[in-house]
Design a protein around this motif. Structure first.
Motif, PDB file in Angstrom:
ATOM      1  N   UNK A   1       0.811  -1.225   0.000  1.00 27.09           N
ATOM      2  CA  UNK A   1       0.000   0.000   0.000  1.00 27.09           C
ATOM      3  C   UNK A   1       0.844   1.276   0.000  1.00 27.09           C
ATOM      4  N   UNK A   2       2.017   1.236   0.637  1.00 29.18           N
ATOM      5  CA  UNK A   2       2.898   2.409   0.620  1.00 29.18           C
ATOM      6  C   UNK A   2       3.361   2.704  -0.793  1.00 29.18           C
ATOM      7  N   UNK A   3       3.796   1.651  -1.489  1.00 30.04           N
ATOM      8  CA  UNK A   3       4.301   1.840  -2.845  1.00 30.04           C
ATOM      9  C   UNK A   3       3.212   2.396  -3.752  1.00 30.04           C
ATOM     10  N   UNK A   4       1.999   1.865  -3.631  1.00 30.15           N
ATOM     11  CA  UNK A   4       0.893   2.358  -4.457  1.00 30.15           C
ATOM     12  C   UNK A   4       0.584   3.818  -4.143  1.00 30.15           C
ATOM     13  N   UNK A   5       0.621   4.179  -2.873  1.00 29.58           N
ATOM     14  CA  UNK A   5       0.367   5.571  -2.485  1.00 29.58           C
ATOM     15  C   UNK A   5       1.434   6.494  -3.064  1.00 29.58           C
ATOM     16  N   UNK A   6       2.694   6.111  -2.934  1.00 32.48           N
ATOM     17  CA  UNK A   6       3.771   6.945  -3.470  1.00 32.48           C
ATOM     18  C   UNK A   6       3.660   7.073  -4.985  1.00 32.48           C
ATOM     19  N   UNK A   7       3.310   5.981  -5.643  1.00 32.13           N
ATOM     20  CA  UNK A   7       3.246   6.004  -7.102  1.00 32.13           C
ATOM     21  C   UNK A   7       2.102   6.875  -7.605  1.00 32.13           C
ATOM     22  N   UNK A   8       1.003   6.897  -6.865  1.00 35.94           N
ATOM     23  CA  UNK A   8      -0.178   7.612  -7.347  1.00 35.94           C
ATOM     24  C   UNK A   8      -0.218   9.071  -6.914  1.00 35.94           C
TER      25      UNK A   8
ATOM     26  N   UNK B   1       5.559  13.327 -12.270  1.00 33.06           N
ATOM     27  CA  UNK B   1       6.065  14.201 -13.313  1.00 33.06           C
ATOM     28  C   UNK B   1       7.177  13.537 -14.092  1.00 33.06           C
ATOM     29  N   UNK B   2       7.886  14.353 -14.853  1.00 35.97           N
ATOM     30  CA  UNK B   2       8.937  13.840 -15.726  1.00 35.97           C
ATOM     31  C   UNK B   2      10.251  13.544 -15.031  1.00 35.97           C
ATOM     32  N   UNK B   3      10.589  14.200 -13.890  1.00 35.03           N
ATOM     33  CA  UNK B   3      11.929  13.983 -13.328  1.00 35.03           C
ATOM     34  C   UNK B   3      12.169  12.519 -12.995  1.00 35.03           C
ATOM     35  N   UNK B   4      13.366  12.000 -13.296  1.00 35.36           N
ATOM     36  CA  UNK B   4      13.677  10.615 -12.934  1.00 35.36           C
ATOM     37  C   UNK B   4      13.957  10.494 -11.440  1.00 35.36           C
ATOM     38  N   UNK B   5      13.924   9.263 -10.973  1.00 40.50           N
ATOM     39  CA  UNK B   5      14.229   8.983  -9.564  1.00 40.50           C
ATOM     40  C   UNK B   5      15.699   8.601  -9.463  1.00 40.50           C
ATOM     41  N   UNK B   6      16.440   9.305  -8.635  1.00 40.49           N
ATOM     42  CA  UNK B   6      17.844   8.998  -8.400  1.00 40.49           C
ATOM     43  C   UNK B   6      17.926   7.930  -7.313  1.00 40.49           C
ATOM     44  N   UNK B   7      18.604   6.859  -7.604  1.00 42.58           N
ATOM     45  CA  UNK B   7      18.735   5.718  -6.691  1.00 42.58           C
ATOM     46  C   UNK B   7      20.175   5.638  -6.226  1.00 42.58           C
ATOM     47  N   UNK B   8      20.365   5.604  -4.906  1.00 43.17           N
ATOM     48  CA  UNK B   8      21.712   5.558  -4.342  1.00 43.17           C
ATOM     49  C   UNK B   8      21.749   4.468  -3.278  1.00 43.17           C
ATOM     50  N   UNK B   9      22.341   3.336  -3.610  1.00 36.80           N
ATOM     51  CA  UNK B   9      22.408   2.221  -2.684  1.00 36.80           C
ATOM     52  C   UNK B   9      23.717   1.486  -2.794  1.00 36.80           C
ATOM     53  N   UNK B  10      23.803   0.289  -2.194  1.00 37.06           N
ATOM     54  CA  UNK B  10      25.043  -0.500  -2.263  1.00 37.06           C
ATOM     55  C   UNK B  10      25.469  -0.815  -3.689  1.00 37.06           C
ATOM     56  N   UNK B  11      24.495  -0.881  -4.618  1.00 34.41           N
ATOM     57  CA  UNK B  11      24.833  -1.172  -6.006  1.00 34.41           C
ATOM     58  C   UNK B  11      25.402  -0.008  -6.767  1.00 34.41           C
ATOM     59  N   UNK B  12      25.412   1.193  -6.153  1.00 37.65           N
ATOM     60  CA  UNK B  12      25.925   2.371  -6.839  1.00 37.65           C
ATOM     61  C   UNK B  12      24.804   3.271  -7.303  1.00 37.65           C
ATOM     62  N   UNK B  13      25.139   4.513  -7.720  1.00 36.78           N
ATOM     63  CA  UNK B  13      24.110   5.462  -8.160  1.00 36.78           C
ATOM     64  C   UNK B  13      23.574   5.090  -9.542  1.00 36.78           C
ATOM     65  N   UNK B  14      22.279   5.263  -9.711  1.00 37.68           N
ATOM     66  CA  UNK B  14      21.646   5.043 -11.011  1.00 37.68           C
ATOM     67  C   UNK B  14      20.321   5.782 -11.029  1.00 37.68           C
ATOM     68  N   UNK B  15      19.640   5.762 -12.170  1.00 38.77           N
ATOM     69  CA  UNK B  15      18.373   6.469 -12.309  1.00 38.77           C
ATOM     70  C   UNK B  15      17.290   5.521 -12.794  1.00 38.77           C
ATOM     71  N   UNK B  16      16.056   5.801 -12.350  1.00 36.13           N
ATOM     72  CA  UNK B  16      14.869   5.118 -12.851  1.00 36.13           C
ATOM     73  C   UNK B  16      13.915   6.180 -13.379  1.00 36.13           C
ATOM     74  N   UNK B  17      13.442   6.001 -14.585  1.00 36.15           N
ATOM     75  CA  UNK B  17      12.532   6.997 -15.142  1.00 36.15           C
ATOM     76  C   UNK B  17      11.194   6.951 -14.418  1.00 36.15           C
ATOM     77  N   UNK B  18      10.494   8.085 -14.430  1.00 40.50           N
ATOM     78  CA  UNK B  18       9.187   8.144 -13.778  1.00 40.50           C
ATOM     79  C   UNK B  18       8.206   7.187 -14.450  1.00 40.50           C
ATOM     80  N   UNK B  19       8.317   7.049 -15.781  1.00 38.78           N
ATOM     81  CA  UNK B  19       7.417   6.152 -16.490  1.00 38.78           C
ATOM     82  C   UNK B  19       7.666   4.693 -16.082  1.00 38.78           C
ATOM     83  N   UNK B  20       8.929   4.336 -15.911  1.00 38.19           N
ATOM     84  CA  UNK B  20       9.248   2.961 -15.537  1.00 38.19           C
ATOM     85  C   UNK B  20       8.747   2.637 -14.136  1.00 38.19           C
ATOM     86  N   UNK B  21       8.897   3.607 -13.214  1.00 36.92           N
ATOM     87  CA  UNK B  21       8.397   3.406 -11.852  1.00 36.92           C
ATOM     88  C   UNK B  21       6.880   3.284 -11.836  1.00 36.92           C
ATOM     89  N   UNK B  22       6.216   4.090 -12.661  1.00 40.80           N
ATOM     90  CA  UNK B  22       4.750   4.095 -12.666  1.00 40.80           C
ATOM     91  C   UNK B  22       4.190   2.781 -13.211  1.00 40.80           C
TER      92      UNK B  22
END
Length: 783
Positions: free
Chosen positions: A442-449, A474-495
């Protein structure tokens, strides 16, 4: 010298010092080895401290035992001396003992005593040298006393810490007993946290009232808390509300009241309110060391400052900028520190304050919400109903299907998200378990919507930090920073993608994540599951890569059996190779019903199709699952049940009715010959039928006689009983017997909760001890 040698040598010096003190010619009363001190250089533990009055934190000297003299040693000596309110310290090295004096201009070397070489040294020489040190410190402790206005903030911090350490154990015991006796609701929380919070609140009330000169100097220990409660009404409104007595507070035990009163008298001597800057520094120091234990967290880093009005959640400090429009939600002791600190900085009152995010009602809508959540306790059913109702205030048009095992921080998080205005910024740190746990969906759905996820970062403590903007995606991508290193996820891909995208983006190495990017791994969808490749999908799940991906998306859950693989893979969002790669596993020799093949053998099969030997690191297990595993591995502690029972039943057990007939001269008795234990049956016009386990019946007259026989049948004698014929006598002795049983039960509950910190374990021990005695079952006593 190594640490073991240092401890042995220091222990011997302490033994000699105690012997010298007992002779009565020195002002010292106690010797302490390696006491932890808050100093300018962090927490330090000098080998020896000589106390004139430990309770008042009056030291006469401190001794360090370095291998050799150096600037680092003198710096540490100065820091320890200031933390103890001294202007001097002693170093005992291999060849000399040196007395040092700490002056504003710098440290000055004073007297020194030469020590013999190692081959000439002896215990006699060392003991004589220690006596000379004590004699010299006797003089320095008088001539070198630091005036009250020159004492450091670290001295005051250590003074306050010492009072808390001595007072909280009595509070801890009182809260454990109160919870065990049901004088507090079970929702009140952990006994130790309640006791610690009560201790800090008592300290804060005393400091605030001293600062505003509201507490009469003549108050006595037994009246200290009452005087403070009366005087709280005279404080400024915001400070008064933060320090007001809570509904779960217990009165101060007498032992704790004496220790706080001792501190109160000491602070009057030190004229606490004369130096406001030092007072602020002391509060900052207390927050630094005690804040995490009170529920405080470091504020998350902000890429761009959150706008005002700003809501801080469980902050371990105030922001550096003064005069901000602030709202604060924090546990009461932490909020008390922040309110008192803000008052000393002469800042305007908070716009709003609350002891929990769920009770926060903001006058204006917050434009920025910054902080951290970490309460992983599971609310009981009755509390969940209230929490659900609370969410309807912050989210009137949404309903959240939260599972019974949802931790409290999730409810708080959802509520906070609803408090922000459209376009508001959120910087929140939350436990990482939501990425894979059932309650996280439910958290993920709330954040996504409802939100734009601009950044998500994972840290080594098992938390994730979210940077959110409230509003449509919106259009801005999500910046991901974890043990795997920095990367980006597009807003469309997350949605469009499953929740497992987030843990995969955080945890996977660059090589593994590239497989997702290149299409060599893909998320399964309900209509796209390779139905005719179930066997091959199962074989892939047993490869090292398949196992690793499963651990990442499931948080360490066990691999599913083949019959459940499709359902569980779709549920968790487990990535699979495309059909053409899975099809190559058809040639692998394995049949249903055989043991699953080894990972190494399967790895060799898929390596050519993946295109490289893929390095697989160990997956991180969610913090909640890891903590459960650690609890399961804990070794059981010694069971104190026997000692508790011996102490509670030291005077023996009450024998009914024999022990209760001494006040009656030869009462007429009636014998009842029936084997027990008995249970009550039907009643007809005042006559009661009792039954034993064999089904035999016994009919008696009067409710008091029936109950007395039932209780008696569960005692030592079960073959037959004698009871007074007169019902009035039976009623009188029965009431006395029941009261004695209640007193035994109360003593047992009290002692069990004193000895056992876990309330459930203590309650279980009470039941076990009671049932082991020839006493009536407790439910029969409570009827």
């Amino acid at each position: 010298m190594d640490q073991n040698t240092l401890k042995l040598f220091t222990g011997q010096l302490a033994h000699w010092a105690e012997a010298a003190i007992e002779e009565g010619r020195l002002p010292f009363r106690k010797v302490e080895t390696f006491p932890p001190l808050w100093t300018e250089g962090g927490i330090q533990a000098p080998p020896l401290v000589f106390w004139i009055n430990r309770d008042s934190f009056m030291a006469g000297g401190v001794l360090l035992v370095p291998e050799r003299q150096s600037q680092e040693v003198t710096d540490a000596g100065c820091q320890c001396a200031r933390a103890l309110g001294l202007q001097h310290f002693v170093t005992w090295s291999d060849r000399e003992i040196v007395f040092w004096e700490d002056h504003p201009q710098g440290v000055v070397r004073g007297k020194s005593l030469a020590l013999p070489a190692a081959e000439e040294a002896s215990p006699v020489i060392f003991r004589e040298s220690l006596v000379r040190v004590l004699e010299e410190l006797k003089l320095l402790s008088v001539l070198g006393a630091v005036p009250p206005n020159a004492l450091s903030a670290h001295f005051l911090g250590n003074l306050f810490k010492g009072t808390l350490l001595s007072a909280v154990p009595y509070l801890d015991e009182a809260y454990r007993v109160a919870l065990g006796e049901n004088r507090l609701e079970s929702e009140a929380g952990d006994a130790h946290l309640l006791a610690s919070g009560k201790g800090h609140l008592t300290l804060l009330r005393m400091l605030a009232l001293l600062l505003f000169d509201r507490l009469p100097a003549a108050v006595q220990p037994e009246g200290l808390e009452r005087a403070m409660h009366f005087a709280l009404d005279t404080l400024p409104e915001g400070l008064r509300d933060a320090l007001s007595p809570g509904r779960h507070e217990l009165p101060l035990p007498a032992e704790s009241a004496v220790r706080f009163h001792h501190l109160f008298r000491r602070l009057i001597q030190l004229r606490l309110g004369d130096n406001r800057e030092r007072f602020r520094q002391t509060l900052d120091l207390l927050l630094l060391h005690e804040g995490p234990g009170l529920g405080g967290f470091p504020l998350p880093e902000q890429e761009r400052p959150a706008p005002a009005p700003l809501l801080l959640v469980n902050p371990d400090r105030l922001p550096g900028e003064t005069g901000q429009e602030l709202m604060v939600s924090a546990p009461q002791p932490l909020l008390g520190y922040l309110a008192l600190l803000r008052s000393t900085r002469q800042e305007p009152p908070l716009l709003a304050q609350a002891f929990s995010p769920l009770t926060m009602v903001t006058p204006p809508e917050a434009r920025g919400i910054v902080g951290a959540l970490g309460d992983e306790t599971i609310p009981p059913p009755r509390q969940r109903q209230a929490l659900t109702a609370q969410l309807r205030n912050s989210w009137p048009t949404r309903r959240f299907p939260l599972r019974p095992q949802t931790p409290r921080w999730v409810w708080e998080f959802i509520h906070l998200l609803g408090l922000g205005a459209e376009g508001s910024l959120f910087y929140l740190r939350i436990p990482a378990g939501w990425l894979t746990a059932d309650f996280g969906e439910p958290l993920f759905e709330l954040l996504r919507e409802e939100f734009q996820l601009l950044r998500i970062a994972a840290d080594q403590s098992g938390s994730t930090t979210l940077h959110l903007v409230k509003g449509p995606s919106g259009a801005p991508p999500c910046h991901v920073d974890g043990p795997g290193g920095p990367r980006e996820l597009s807003a469309q891909r997350l949605a469009a993608g499953p929740r497992s995208l987030l843990p995969l983006a955080l945890e996977l190495s660059a090589e593994l994540f590239k497989l997702l990017e290149d299409g060599l791994l893909a998320m399964p969808i309900e209509n796209g599951w390779p139905k005719n490749l179930d066997r091959e999908a199962f074989l892939f799940s047993r490869t090292t890569l398949g196992r690793h991906l499963w651990k990442v998306v499931s948080g360490g859950a066990p691999l599913p059996q083949r019959s459940y693989l499709e359902r569980e893979a779709l549920r968790w969002g487990w990535p699979l190779p495309p059909r053409e790669i899975l099809a190559n596993l058809r040639q692998f020799e394995w049949r249903d019903g055989e043991p699953a093949p080894g990972a190494a053998q399967l790895d060799r099969e898929i390596a050519p199709w993946i295109g490289q030997e893929v390095p697989v690191e160990t997956a991180a297990v969610s913090r909640s699952r890891k903590r459960s595993q650690e609890r399961a591995q804990e070794q059981p502690q010694d069971d104190p049940a026997g000692e508790i029972a011996a102490q509670v039943f030291v005077d023996g057990l009450p024998k009914f009715p024999d022990h209760y007939l001494y006040d009656y001269y030869r009462p007429r008795m009636v014998d009842f010959r029936i084997a027990g234990p008995l249970r009550a049956g039907e009643e007809f016009f005042g006559r009661y039928t009792l039954y034993n386990e064999q089904g035999n019946e016994l009919e008696v007259e009067g409710a008091e006689t029936a109950r007395a026989l039932v209780l008696c049948s569960h005692g030592e004698r079960r073959g037959g009983f004698s009871m007074p014929a007169e019902r009035k006598v039976v009623a009188e002795i029965l009431e006395r017997y029941l009261e004695d049983l209640r007193q035994l039960r109360r003593a047992l509950v009290r002692l069990a909760h004193k000895r056992v910190a876990n309330p459930r374990a203590a309650a279980a021990m009470v039941e076990r001890i009671w049932e082991s005695q020839p006493l009536p079952p407790w439910p029969l006593v409570e009827e």
